[in-house]
Structures are given as C-alpha cells and as structure tokens.
Design a protein around this motif. Structure first.
Motif, PDB file in Angstrom:
ATOM      1  N   VAL A 198       0.886  -1.157   0.000  1.00 19.03           N
ATOM      2  CA  VAL A 198       0.000   0.000   0.000  1.00 19.03           C
ATOM      3  C   VAL A 198       0.929   1.214   0.000  1.00 19.03           C
ATOM      4  O   VAL A 198       1.483   1.581   1.028  1.00 19.03           O
ATOM      5  CB  VAL A 198      -0.907   0.007   1.237  1.00 19.03           C
ATOM      6  N   LEU A 199       1.141   1.787  -1.190  1.00 17.93           N
ATOM      7  CA  LEU A 199       2.218   2.775  -1.330  1.00 17.93           C
ATOM      8  C   LEU A 199       1.990   4.029  -0.494  1.00 17.93           C
ATOM      9  O   LEU A 199       2.922   4.695  -0.093  1.00 17.93           O
ATOM     10  CB  LEU A 199       2.383   3.162  -2.798  1.00 17.93           C
ATOM     11  N   GLY A 200       0.731   4.371  -0.236  1.00 15.37           N
ATOM     12  CA  GLY A 200       0.454   5.569   0.547  1.00 15.37           C
ATOM     13  C   GLY A 200       0.579   5.350   2.047  1.00 15.37           C
ATOM     14  O   GLY A 200       0.318   6.263   2.823  1.00 15.37           O
ATOM     15  N   MET A 201       0.945   4.151   2.469  1.00 11.76           N
ATOM     16  CA  MET A 201       1.096   3.884   3.898  1.00 11.76           C
ATOM     17  C   MET A 201       2.577   3.835   4.260  1.00 11.76           C
ATOM     18  O   MET A 201       3.423   3.614   3.406  1.00 11.76           O
ATOM     19  CB  MET A 201       0.471   2.532   4.242  1.00 11.76           C
ATOM     20  N   ASN A 202       2.856   3.992   5.528  1.00 16.07           N
ATOM     21  CA  ASN A 202       4.248   3.973   5.942  1.00 16.07           C
ATOM     22  C   ASN A 202       4.777   2.543   6.035  1.00 16.07           C
ATOM     23  O   ASN A 202       4.034   1.570   5.895  1.00 16.07           O
ATOM     24  CB  ASN A 202       4.430   4.748   7.252  1.00 16.07           C
ATOM     25  N   LEU A 255       7.130   6.738   3.976  1.00 21.18           N
ATOM     26  CA  LEU A 255       6.169   6.108   3.070  1.00 21.18           C
ATOM     27  C   LEU A 255       6.872   5.048   2.231  1.00 21.18           C
ATOM     28  O   LEU A 255       7.951   5.288   1.713  1.00 21.18           O
ATOM     29  CB  LEU A 255       5.546   7.140   2.124  1.00 21.18           C
ATOM     30  N   ASP A 282       3.240   0.231   8.890  1.00 21.07           N
ATOM     31  CA  ASP A 282       1.862  -0.209   8.660  1.00 21.07           C
ATOM     32  C   ASP A 282       1.780  -1.239   7.545  1.00 21.07           C
ATOM     33  O   ASP A 282       0.958  -2.148   7.586  1.00 21.07           O
ATOM     34  CB  ASP A 282       0.970   0.989   8.337  1.00 21.07           C
TER      35      ASP A 282
END
Lengths: 334, 504
Positions: free
Chosen positions: B344-348, B393, B351
């Motif tokens: 999930v590229l928008g998550m760090n 990210l 996570d």
C-alpha cells in the motif's frame, strides 16, 4: 497515526482551518458594512447555533469520510435520513408504543437506527456481492429508498410531537446543545475508529490499494459492508437527533444532503479515489460550509448566491489541491 | 561517413537528489538498428522521456540530422521525426484502425467533415507496406496484441520518421509474431530510418541489432559492435562487475514435507501438477511467461480455485478459498507486481509490514503502536531494510527495500511456506544478490520456499530443485546438481527428457 508525507498532511489538514479563519474574519468585517441585521456575526450564541446546525450534515459526513477513504461513496444517505425520520415519528403512534407512554421513546430511536443500519446493509451487501460500483448501487438505493418514503405516507408529512423528546433535543449541557454533543461524540468515535483500530487501518489500506489489501488477507467484502452499515446508522442517528426536535418530516426532506455532505468531505481533503482522508478535516469541511451559508445570509445574499459561491469554492479548492499534488509528483517520476 | 539520423550530446538530467542522466552521448545512423541496454534504473526510461519531449534535459543537445532540436512535448518530438513504439499500447479500442492512426489529424473536408475516403485510402496504403492482414475499417479492439502493435507502427509511419524507438516491443508477442515484427524493423532499416531498440533479451539483441550502447547508473558506458562482441561483454558493461550467479550447491538440511500438491489442475491454465516442497528447501519454478507458474502460486494463495487435485500442508489436505484462508494456514505470497499487489504505497513502512497481522497486535479494541514498532524494528534489523524510520512512506523506498518490506511482512508471521514470484524484478544488481542471499538464509532457517522466476541464472542460483514448466504442464523436475542450462531450456520449450517420462 497515519503519517503519509508529513508536510503535505499538515497542509491538507491545516488548510481547511485556515480557510475557516479567513471566512470568519471576512464575514465579521463585511458584516459591519453589509449586514442585514444589527447583530455582530461572531457572538457566543451564534457560534453555538452554528455548531447545532452543523450537526445533521456533520454526523453523516463522518460516515461518508470512512466510506470515501475506503474508495466507495454513498449517495443514498439523504433517503435513509428521511426514511429513518418517518419511522421515528410514525412508530410513536403505533398502538402498542402509544400505550407505553414515554418509554416508547428509546424504542422509537432504536427502530429508526435499526432501519438505518438495515438500509446500509442492503447497500453494502449489493456492493460486496454484485461487484457493481458503489456509485451505481447507492444511486439506485437513493431513488429506491426515497420511493419507500413516499409509499409510506404519500405526499403527506409525517408528524408526531412528543414534548419530552423536544425538551431532550433542546436541552443544553455545559452550554452545548444536544445535537452538538452528538456531533462531537460521533466525531471522536469515528476518529478513534479510523486512527486507532484495525478496522480503520484496513479502511485506508483497501482504499489505497485494494489488491494488496486482499493479498494481505483482509476480507474486503465484509469490511465494506460494515462501513455501509456504519454510514446508514449515522444517517439514521442524524435524523433521530434532528426530528426529535421538529416532530414533522416531509417526504422530500434530506434531498441533496448527499451532495452537501460529499462537498464537505472533499473540502476536508478526502480523496475521491480513496486511501486518504481525515475525520478532523471533515469536521472542518462541515463547519466551513455552514459558516459560509450563515455568513452569506448575514451579509444579505440569497440562497441562490450561496449555492453559486459554494460551488465555485469547491472547484477552486480542488484545482489548488491538484496543482499542489502534481508539483509534488513530478520530482518522483524518474 | 554517413550523418547520424539522431545524435545525443552530453545529455544531463537531474531530479531533486538524483542525477538520472549524467552526460549521455550516442548516435544512431540511418539504416541502423541500435540497441540500448542497461539495468533497471540505469536511466533508459529517463533518456527516452527526454527524447520524447516529456522531460527537458538540464544540459546537452539533441540533434536530428544536423539540426539541434528542443522538444517540450511528445507532439513536437513526433513532428521532428522521433517516433516511439511503446511497450504499453495507447490505442482507442472502440475506434477503427484508420481513426487510430490519424487520431487528432483526420483529413477534413469543408465544414469540418471527415474525409473518410481519403482517410481509408491513406491508411490502406500504409497497411499494405506493413503487409498486415487487416484493413483500415477494422475495429482495433478486435485485433490481437501483435496486430495492435502494427497499428502503432503504422501510426509512426504517417510522419517522415527519422528515428523510431522500440521499447521492449516483443514483451507480449509469440514467436511467430516476433518474426513479423523483425521483418517490419528490417524494412524500416532498408528505408534508411534509424532505429533504437530497447530490450532485455540478449537473444533478440544479437539477432537484429547492428550496435549496442550501454547505460549504467545514468552514465554512458560505451558502444559495442554487435557482430564483434559477446553476451558476457555486454553484461559486464551493464553491471560493472560480474554478478555472482554460480550454481547453488549448498543444500540446507531438509525437514518434513511442508507442501504437497497432487494432480492440481485449473482449466487451461495448468494441468495435473504434482510436486512437494520440504522445509529447508528452495524449489524454483522456471518457464516462459504464460507457462502457468504464477497461476499455481495464486491457487496456493487462495486467489484462484483449482478445478481438480489436492493441496496438502504438513500432510493435511487444505481447501483455500481466499488469501485470508491461506495466510491463516501459513502460506504467504510475495507477488510479482510489488507495487500493484504487494504494497500500500500511501502507507508507511511499519503499517505495510504489519498489515496482515494488525488484528493480533491490539490492546483492547485498539491497535498497539508499541507492538507494531517492535515488529518493524526487529525485521528492519534482520533484513537490513534501509529506511530513515518507520514513518517513511513505502512508495519512497528503493525497489530492493520495498521487496524486503514485503518479505518482512510475511516472515514476521512465521509462515510454513513462502512463495516468492519474481523476487528481483525491477531491483538493482546490488540488492539482487542480497535478496538471493536472503532466500538461501530462509531455507537454512527451515522455511519451505517456492521461487518463481523468469531469469535462468537466478533460478539456478537459489534453487535446490528446479521445476520446469511449459504451457501449463510440469515437464520435469531437476535437482540443482544434475541440471544444465541446455536441458532446462529444452524442458521449458516442451521437450521432455529422454524416455519421455514426466518426472514428479
């Protein structure tokens, strides 16, 4: 906390509050010269009223944030709002309920809320099992649920005024109205849900990259159905809070609510494509719209002008957001 | 000496923090097929974007013929005679061939009406030159991928092309279709067009190109004459050193059978597949694209229901209906498309790593930050993931580090079987060998590992046993000690071993 690119997050969440401050300043000053009334724009009482009036849309907007972060949308909230209101008021007149006296009140609330959850479950189930886009499913539901409202009582308003309920709805606790308390409680509750629970984490993951979420073992279908049930519940809760006070619902009530709510959520920075959004900023978006409506009224603008201005601001904000994002991305495109 | 059709002089392109192109110069002569090679990240795509007018170089000049040109968008590049045939086709499928070819420049009559007669006549003329079997009125969506590519090429021929750039043109073509494509390229060459041919496939490069230019780390490393060089020489130039891809002979101690597959089939995708993987063993799956390897992995991960056969985990038959089922039973998948399917590229970073198990890392109803950070820290150290911190990210990490996040995600759940599909796709050379080492380590720690790879050296380097597949069938299983490159290539081309038997 989600911490995607700190600066941009700050800009996103901060911008809406800066916008609100700008609004307040503008209307306070413009009000000095243009006001239709003699009262100042910013008074303690008008602020309390503003919060109270933000509650019906605001409560639903919290649910819409969850659904939109998830990558879906719910257009049927206005119809659910109306149907829940009809059930709330009508159920109090049912013979067995009438016989219970004031004890029927909590039961009437429960009925209305259950209707909201059930309608949301219908939406969620269809999105899950048919794979049809949530936009289409809830567009159909919007028309269908509204049809149910009209079938219930024709063109007639449904009315039932219970004074105990009115007293409760008009009460002020620590200065804030009942409706405001509900808005705050829902905001805090949804903030916790989205930032501190597994469900919230999964909502962001699914909205950002659904395939990766499936590959991480998240059961996407049931997850989305729960979200639609939550927003259904909140739409009903909003109706319950609002109509406890007014005691009368027209079959057309709640029309276009979905559009106002989506406007508020988008102003708050939630992405239509999902994966990003914040409850606190949505609260900002709701307040910004409410201030704009009241403020324009205050300086003597009519409803059509208000709609025109809000429409322009929405497009301007999204244009700015796009410009900022495009600039950020160019550097990464190696 | 002929004048070059296209010439680049000392091109420099920088992005914040990165020098993507560092003084690249090379030239393409008219009537020459010139290969451009380099590892992923070497700067090929940036260079192409500069040539296509998408990026503007910070320094250097581009010359078409002898005239320096400045291009600020793709249309200008096309007008100067620089034409791209992209790997990903960009055609409007509902429109006809003619409409696609002249999209944006349809011939007109008075009042803005389209001159259909002229359009179709012009189009058919070009199509005749390409010797294709469809006409101007065909709907593009009804054509095969190869023919759609021909439409792209036809589009290139509408302008007076000086240089045509083919970007991985054979990626989705069959062998027969490739032959047709090569003929078209040959014709273009004979017409005096300069051709830049980008591909990773050495075989093609040596078959059709005249010269080979190599980029590494954004720098031009030299040009070789194809007829006078060897694959080894090109590889050396590309990676700057010889990559250790020796055969794997170090076998870890084998444990019990972790996974056993009996007679597994899934429609036309693969048929009657049987194999087993023991704890401590790496089994490599080798074959051409479309041989059914990824589909088997998807079945084992609960993404694709089999039509027949059994899957046994630790001797127990299992039925897997979703990835959630598979994960629960200890099967993990590191997917082929890291960004599209794995992260999930928008998550760090944190996570992403804890995503599948975040439900277990809770204090009361809420996610426990501390437990999550602890897991992240542990696997960051174990896998040597280089990131400024867990808040970073994932989208900002390099390919190698991203892949380690995906691997860490599953290791932290202690799976029985780890499936790795194309473990080093899009990863630079240095990180490649790290990932290889990691896979061997996992085996020695007692994991059962299934590796799917389209790179033969990689398969040979990491596997204890190698399964060769062809068109959905398991042709043969080799041990790493007996396998030879020739026998492996024969197997994945559908040629069975002497005796014709299918080894399991």
């Amino acid at each position: 906390m989600m911490a995607p690119g700190r600066l941009s997050t700050f800009l996103r969440s901060g911008a809406i509050w800066a916008f609100i401050a700008l609004e307040l300043a503008f209307f306070s000053i413009a009000g000095q010269f243009l006001s239709a009334s003699d009262t100042a724009f910013l008074t303690w009482d008008s602020l309390l009223l503003l919060l109270k009036q933000s509650a019906p849309l605001g409560i639903i907007a919290m649910g819409m944030t969850l659904v939109m972060v998830n990558g879906n949308i719910d257009l049927s909230v206005g119809a659910i709002f109306a149907l829940a209101a009809v059930i709330l008021l009508d159920s109090m007149t049912w013979p067995f309920m009438a016989a219970m006296g004031d004890w029927s009140l909590p039961l009437a609330w429960v009925f209305a809320l259950l209707v909201g959850v059930a309608l949301g479950a219908v939406n969620g189930f269809l999105v899950w099992k048919t794979g049809v886009d949530a936009f289409i499913v809830t567009l159909g539901a919007m028309l269908g649920f509204r049809g149910l409202v009209f079938m219930y009582n024709g063109e007639q308003p449904t009315s039932h005024l219970n004074w105990t309920l009115v007293d409760f709805a008009e009460a002020q606790f620590l200065g804030l109205h009942t409706a405001t308390w509900f808005l705050l409680l829902v905001t805090v509750g949804m903030w916790w849900l989205m930032n501190r629970t597994v469900h919230g984490r999964n909502a962001y993951a699914i909205g950002d990259n659904r395939e990766a979420a499936v590959n991480a073992g998240i059961r996407v279908g049931p997850h989305m159905m729960i979200n639609f049930m939550i927003i259904g519940f909140l739409a009903a809760l909003s109706a319950v809070v609002f109509y406890s006070e007014t005691g009368s619902v027209n079959p057309n009530d709640g029309m276009l609510y979905e559009l106002w709510i989506i406007t508020a959520v988008v102003l708050g920075g939630t992405k239509l494509t999902g994966g990003s959004g914040s409850i606190v900023s949505t609260l900002g978006g709701v307040l910004a719209i409410q201030i704009l409506r009241r403020g324009l009224n205050h300086i003597g603008a009519d409803t059509s002008t208000v709609n025109l201005v809000i429409g322009l601001i929405l497009i301007a904000v999204l244009f700015l957001d796009r410009q900022l994002n495009v600039k950020g991305k160019e550097a990464l495109r190696i | 000496m002929t004048k070059p059709a296209l010439r680049l002089e000392n091109i420099v392109k920088t992005f914040p923090g990165v020098r993507a192109l560092d003084g690249v110069s090379f030239e393409v002569l008219p009537g020459e097929v010139h290969a451009l090679m380099g590892e992923n990240g070497a700067g090929k795509s940036t260079l192409m974007k500069v040539l296509g007018g998408i990026h503007q170089p910070n320094e250097g000049r581009i010359l078409v013929g002898e005239e320096p040109v400045v291009m600020t968008n793709p249309l200008e590049a096309k007008a100067k005679g620089i034409v791209f045939i992209h790997q990903e086709l960009s055609l409007a499928e509902e429109l006809t061939v003619a409409e696609n070819i002249y999209l944006g420049e349809l011939p007109r009559k008075s009042f803005g009406r389209v001159d259909w007669a002229k359009l179709h006549a012009q189009t058919n003329e070009i199509l005749k030159k390409l010797k294709v079997g469809f006409d101007a009125r065909t709907t593009v969506g009804s054509l095969s991928i190869a023919n759609q590519q021909m439409v792209e090429i036809a589009r290139a021929l509408t302008v007076d092309a000086k240089a045509v750039i083919f970007d991985e043109p054979t990626a989705s073509l069959t062998d027969a279709e490739k032959v047709v494509l090569f003929e078209v390229i040959e014709d273009l060459r004979n017409d005096g067009v300069g051709i830049i041919y980008i591909s990773h496939r050495m075989e093609e490069i040596f078959k059709i190109t005249d010269r080979i230019s190599v980029l590494r780390d954004g720098q031009y490393r030299g040009t070789l004459v194809t007829a006078e060089t060897t694959e080894d020489e090109v590889t050396q130039l590309m990676i700057g050193r010889s990559l250790d891809l020796s055969r794997n002979h170090e076998h870890a101690e084998l444990g019990d059978v972790a996974l056993e597959v009996r007679g597994l089939s899934c429609g036309d995708l693969y048929r009657d597949i049987s194999f087993e993987i023991r704890r401590g063993e790496v089994v490599g799956f080798y074959g051409l694209v479309g041989a059914g390897r990824t589909e088997i992995a998807e079945t084992l991960f609960g993404l694709r229901a089999p039509s027949a056969g059994q899957i046994l985990l630790d001797g127990q038959e299992v039925h897997l209906h979703s990835p959630a089922d598979a994960i629960e039973r200890g099967i993990s998948l590191v997917p082929e498309d890291r960004k599209g399917q794995g992260l999930v590229l928008g998550m760090n970073c944190r996570d992403n790593m804890t995503l599948p198990q975040v439900g277990d890392l809770t204090a009361g109803p809420f996610v426990s930050d501390g437990a999550e950070v602890a897991i992240f820290d542990q696997y960051r150290d174990k896998l040597d993931i280089r990131t400024p911190g867990w808040r970073q990210l994932v989208g900002n990490l390099s390919g190698g580090n991203q892949q380690k996040i995906v691997i860490g995600k599953w290791l932290s759940m202690h799976p029985t079987l780890l499936i790795v599909d194309e473990p080093t796709r899009g990863i630079d050379v240095g990180s490649k060998s790290e990932i290889h080492k990691l896979i061997r380590q996992l085996a020695s720690q007692g994991y059962a590992v299934m590796v799917i790879s389209s790179e033969m050296p990689e398969v040979l380097h990491v596997s204890d046993r190698i399964v060769a597949m062809y068109h959905g069938e398991l042709i043969r299983t080799f041990t790493s000690d007996e396998v030879t490159e020739d026998s492996l290539i024969q197997a994945i081309s559908g040629i069975r071993a002497e005796g014709g038997g299918k080894a399991a």
